[in-house]
Scaffold this active site. Structure first.
Site, mmCIF file in Angstrom:
data_model
loop_
_atom_site.group_PDB
_atom_site.id
_atom_site.type_symbol
_atom_site.label_atom_id
_atom_site.label_comp_id
_atom_site.label_asym_id
_atom_site.label_seq_id
_atom_site.Cartn_x
_atom_site.Cartn_y
_atom_site.Cartn_z
ATOM 1 N N ASP A 34 0.823 -1.209 0.000
ATOM 2 C CA ASP A 34 0.000 0.000 0.000
ATOM 3 C C ASP A 34 0.863 1.267 0.000
ATOM 4 O O ASP A 34 1.987 1.247 0.502
ATOM 5 C CB ASP A 34 -0.894 -0.039 1.258
ATOM 6 C CG ASP A 34 -2.075 0.896 1.128
ATOM 7 O OD1 ASP A 34 -2.304 1.446 0.031
ATOM 8 O OD2 ASP A 34 -2.779 1.094 2.140
ATOM 9 N N ASN A 82 -10.238 -2.907 -7.045
ATOM 10 C CA ASN A 82 -9.387 -1.929 -7.726
ATOM 11 C C ASN A 82 -9.903 -1.507 -9.103
ATOM 12 O O ASN A 82 -9.464 -0.501 -9.655
ATOM 13 C CB ASN A 82 -7.944 -2.449 -7.843
ATOM 14 C CG ASN A 82 -7.171 -2.420 -6.546
ATOM 15 O OD1 ASN A 82 -6.217 -3.167 -6.337
ATOM 16 N ND2 ASN A 82 -7.571 -1.538 -5.613
HETATM 17 C C1 FPP Z 1 -1.736 0.022 -3.540
HETATM 18 O O1 FPP Z 1 -1.295 1.371 -3.405
HETATM 19 C C2 FPP Z 1 -1.088 -0.625 -4.673
HETATM 20 C C3 FPP Z 1 -1.725 -1.229 -5.723
HETATM 21 C C4 FPP Z 1 -3.185 -1.289 -5.851
HETATM 22 C C5 FPP Z 1 -0.971 -1.788 -6.855
HETATM 23 C C6 FPP Z 1 0.261 -2.585 -6.550
HETATM 24 C C7 FPP Z 1 0.960 -2.876 -7.811
HETATM 25 C C8 FPP Z 1 2.287 -2.799 -8.032
HETATM 26 C C9 FPP Z 1 3.297 -2.489 -6.988
HETATM 27 C C10 FPP Z 1 2.760 -2.996 -9.428
HETATM 28 C C11 FPP Z 1 3.423 -4.239 -9.830
HETATM 29 C C12 FPP Z 1 3.188 -5.491 -9.102
HETATM 30 C C13 FPP Z 1 3.513 -6.745 -9.547
HETATM 31 C C14 FPP Z 1 3.452 -7.883 -8.614
HETATM 32 C C15 FPP Z 1 3.901 -7.030 -10.932
HETATM 33 P P1 FPP Z 1 -2.357 2.544 -3.544
HETATM 34 O O2 FPP Z 1 -2.409 2.974 -4.961
HETATM 35 O O3 FPP Z 1 -3.662 2.113 -2.979
HETATM 36 O O4 FPP Z 1 -1.730 3.665 -2.656
HETATM 37 P P2 FPP Z 1 -2.519 4.831 -1.895
HETATM 38 O O5 FPP Z 1 -3.267 4.155 -0.776
HETATM 39 O O6 FPP Z 1 -1.437 5.716 -1.421
HETATM 40 O O7 FPP Z 1 -3.431 5.474 -2.889
#
Ligand code: FPP
Length: 259
Positions: A34, A82
């Site tokens: 996150d 998502n």
């Molecule tokens: C949550 O942060 C993250 C995600 C929904 C995406 C995670 C994906 C990656 C790290 C990309 C690649 C992964 C692989 C395994 C190939 P957020 O966007 O919810 O953060 P926020 O809470 O600050 O908005």
């Protein structure tokens, strides 16, 4: 126990936290990655820039987990919720998954890492579904560590599907209601064959499970780290394992010494 050689100590330099010399790695670590969006926004960058930096952490942490002797590393990459994000961000994430599967498989094979996807692939774009199958096939001989990637994963939906499948089998007379055991439910989940996580770690300071591995986390230790995922690195993983090693896991029982 895992000791660092002097060469490794030099390689990781001052980054080695106290106690890292004596780590006992959990068999299975699962991570809610996150904070990518906040990491980017803080720097005046588009959210997708945070996800791209998050991919660097995926690489670092995968390599480090393997080096430390972790057998299963699960990463929550995309949840069933998502899809509600802005179109541009969802597209950007799908492009990152494509990029990762096309570019990373060779490295995973060379490092003995097997990749496995959990979740419902049927809602993913068709080309990504194909890449997922190819990646699983290509890395299937990897015996050092299994990298489990949760894509379009939602724990409640997974449990509902398992319940539906078992009730169909009962209705068809294949099994009786007494056969609906914890083991039978586990076997119907997309995590079937993967041991339950010993440690679930969430970055960015949020303290919730967000529909991740609800069934599988019955006796899991939780760790909430105050760092955004793009800032999470090898040292952060070592620190997490040190914290885990200090936990007292009793699985609902009482320790002999204190009984
Ligand atoms: C949550 O942060 C993250 C995600 C929904 C995406 C995670 C994906 C990656 C790290 C990309 C690649 C992964 C692989 C395994 C190939 P957020 O966007 O919810 O953060 P926020 O809470 O600050 O908005």
């Amino acid at each position: 126990m895992l000791g660092f050689t002097s060469k490794e100590k030099t390689k990781y330099s001052e980054g080695i936290p106290e106690g890292a010399d004596d780590l006992t790695p959990p068999q299975h670590i699962a991570i809610i990655m996150d904070g990518n969006g906040r990491w980017a926004t803080k720097r005046g960058l588009p959210r997708i820039a945070g996800h791209k930096r998050g991919l660097n952490s995926v690489r670092k942490v995968t390599r480090e987990a393997k080096a430390l002797g972790v057998k299963y590393l699960t990463l929550f990459a995309f949840s069933t919720e998502n899809w509600l994000r802005p179109r541009e961000e969802v597209h950007g994430l799908m492009d990152l998954f494509r990029f990762y599967m096309r570019r990373e498989c060779k490295t995973l094979v060379a490092e003995g890492v097997r990749i496995k996807f959990i979740g419902d692939p049927s809602e993913m774009p068709e080309d990504i579904q194909k890449l997922m199958i190819e990646a699983e096939e290509l890395t299937s001989d990897g015996e050092v560590m299994t990298l489990v990637v949760a894509l379009n994963y939602g724990s409640r939906a997974e449990i509902v599907r398992a319940a539906a499948r078992l009730s169909e089998r009962v209705a068809a007379g294949e099994i009786s209601s007494e056969d609906v055991t914890e083991e039978a439910i586990s076997a119907e989940l997309t995590t079937s064959g993967i041991p339950d996580p010993d440690l679930i770690l969430r970055t960015s300071g949020e303290q919730r499970l967000s529909n991740f591995l609800l069934w599988q986390a019955a006796y899991t230790e939780f760790l909430f780290v105050d760092k955004h995922w793009p800032d999470f690195d090898q040292t952060s993983l070592q620190q997490a394992i040190i914290a885990y090693n200090n936990r007292d896991r009793r699985f609902g029982a009482v320790k002999e010494a204190s009984a």
